[in-house]
Design an enzyme around this catalytic site. Structure first.
Site, PDB file in Angstrom:
ATOM      1  N   CYS A 128       0.760  -1.109  -0.167  1.00 33.06           N
ATOM      2  CA  CYS A 128       0.009  -0.206   0.081  1.00 33.06           C
ATOM      3  C   CYS A 128       0.768   1.276  -0.108  1.00 33.06           C
ATOM      4  O   CYS A 128       1.900   1.104   0.536  1.00 33.06           O
ATOM      5  CB  CYS A 128      -0.858  -0.119   1.178  1.00 33.06           C
ATOM      6  SG  CYS A 128      -2.045   1.358   1.245  1.00 33.06           S
ATOM      7  N   HIS A 170      -8.816  -3.620  -2.237  1.00 30.27           N
ATOM      8  CA  HIS A 170      -7.819  -3.093  -1.591  1.00 30.27           C
ATOM      9  C   HIS A 170      -8.161  -1.450  -1.299  1.00 30.27           C
ATOM     10  O   HIS A 170      -8.375  -0.751  -0.283  1.00 30.27           O
ATOM     11  CB  HIS A 170      -6.412  -2.851  -2.257  1.00 30.27           C
ATOM     12  CG  HIS A 170      -5.553  -2.253  -1.616  1.00 30.27           C
ATOM     13  ND1 HIS A 170      -4.526  -2.823  -0.931  1.00 30.27           N
ATOM     14  CD2 HIS A 170      -5.353  -0.705  -1.138  1.00 30.27           C
ATOM     15  CE1 HIS A 170      -3.694  -2.038  -0.344  1.00 30.27           C
ATOM     16  NE2 HIS A 170      -4.133  -0.641  -0.624  1.00 30.27           N
ATOM     17  N   GLU A 171      -8.668  -0.961  -2.651  1.00 34.66           N
ATOM     18  CA  GLU A 171      -8.944   0.560  -2.695  1.00 34.66           C
ATOM     19  C   GLU A 171     -10.405   0.931  -2.073  1.00 34.66           C
ATOM     20  O   GLU A 171     -10.675   1.608  -1.406  1.00 34.66           O
ATOM     21  CB  GLU A 171      -9.033   1.010  -4.261  1.00 34.66           C
ATOM     22  CG  GLU A 171      -7.599   0.887  -4.849  1.00 34.66           C
ATOM     23  CD  GLU A 171      -6.345   1.494  -3.975  1.00 34.66           C
ATOM     24  OE1 GLU A 171      -6.749   2.531  -3.316  1.00 34.66           O
ATOM     25  OE2 GLU A 171      -5.354   0.962  -4.301  1.00 34.66           O
ATOM     26  N   HIS A 174     -10.143   1.479   1.455  1.00 38.57           N
ATOM     27  CA  HIS A 174      -9.583   2.391   1.765  1.00 38.57           C
ATOM     28  C   HIS A 174     -10.863   3.479   2.396  1.00 38.57           C
ATOM     29  O   HIS A 174     -10.911   4.445   3.189  1.00 38.57           O
ATOM     30  CB  HIS A 174      -8.633   3.074   0.853  1.00 38.57           C
ATOM     31  CG  HIS A 174      -7.140   2.740   1.156  1.00 38.57           C
ATOM     32  ND1 HIS A 174      -6.502   3.151   2.037  1.00 38.57           N
ATOM     33  CD2 HIS A 174      -6.588   2.350   0.175  1.00 38.57           C
ATOM     34  CE1 HIS A 174      -5.361   2.748   2.163  1.00 38.57           C
ATOM     35  NE2 HIS A 174      -5.296   2.008   0.877  1.00 38.57           N
TER      36      HIS A 174
HETATM   37 ZN    ZN Z   1      -3.471   1.147  -0.042  1.00 38.02          ZN
END
Ligand code: ZN
Length: 201
Positions: A128, A170-171, A174
């Site tokens: 990341c 993953h995004e 966030h």
């Molecule tokens: Zn990330």
């Protein structure tokens, strides 16, 4: 003098290097990464401010050689993501196949809703830009669907598998105050350097 309603929204933007330059990436420990990001209205998406922000995020992601960047990572708690995964020069053909990794052109994901299409997971090291020196093994669903808006505010359905599905998960994490280290297999965290050595072997 007319002061647009949006100016107050973005009053915290850095004024000296705004709008179209690289923005500093927020690092783990910053509270913005642990905050639920808010959605954008159609009016906001079509505003110059958001279009400029998208451009700045694209520049920032490319300079950092990332494959995705979420707005909280540049300090904006907004449901906005940019993705591009084109440079695979560090991986062999076999490693690409194993990861089910294919080229993904630049695109924008706004207000996403994630649906798991296949519960089966794949486990790979993941990094990341907000946790730069480490990687950890994260199980991710192999096949997903994302319903979202694009940079024009148009409704879009993305069907993704393999590495692209991993990037999206993953995004989107966030935007929901989650980092990969929350999902990584316990004890799997290693330095990026060690990982690159493993990759070369
Ligand atoms: Zn990330």
């Amino acid at each position: 003098m007319i002061i647009g309603a949006l100016t107050s929204l973005f009053s915290s933007l850095p004024s000296n290097d705004w709008p179209l330059k690289k923005i500093e990436i927020v690092q783990v420990g910053d509270p913005v990464l642990r905050k639920e990001a808010r959605s954008l209205s159609l009016k906001e998406i079509r505003s110059q401010e958001i279009q400029d922000l998208i451009e700045a995020m694209k520049i920032t992601m490319r300079e950092a050689t990332g494959v995705g960047l979420a707005a909280p990572q540049i300090g904006k708690s907004l449901q906005l993501i940019v993705i591009e995964d084109l440079d695979h020069s560090h991986l062999t053909q076999e490693q690409l196949l194993e990861r089910d990794r294919r080229p993904v052109p630049f695109h924008v994901v706004i207000n996403p809703k994630l649906f798991i299409e296949e519960k089966e997971t794949a486990e790979f090291f993941e990094g990341c830009l907000s946790i730069p020196d480490f990687v950890g093994v994260v199980p991710r669903a192999k096949k997903i669907r994302v319903e979202c808006l694009n940079e024009k505010g148009e409704f879009t359905v993305i069907h993704a598998k393999g590495w692209y599905a991993r990037i999206l998960q993953h995004e989107i994490d966030h935007l929901n105050e989650t980092l990969y280290i929350d999902r990584a297999i316990h004890g799997s965290l290693i330095s990026k350097e060690e990982y690159l050595q493993k990759l070369r072997k």
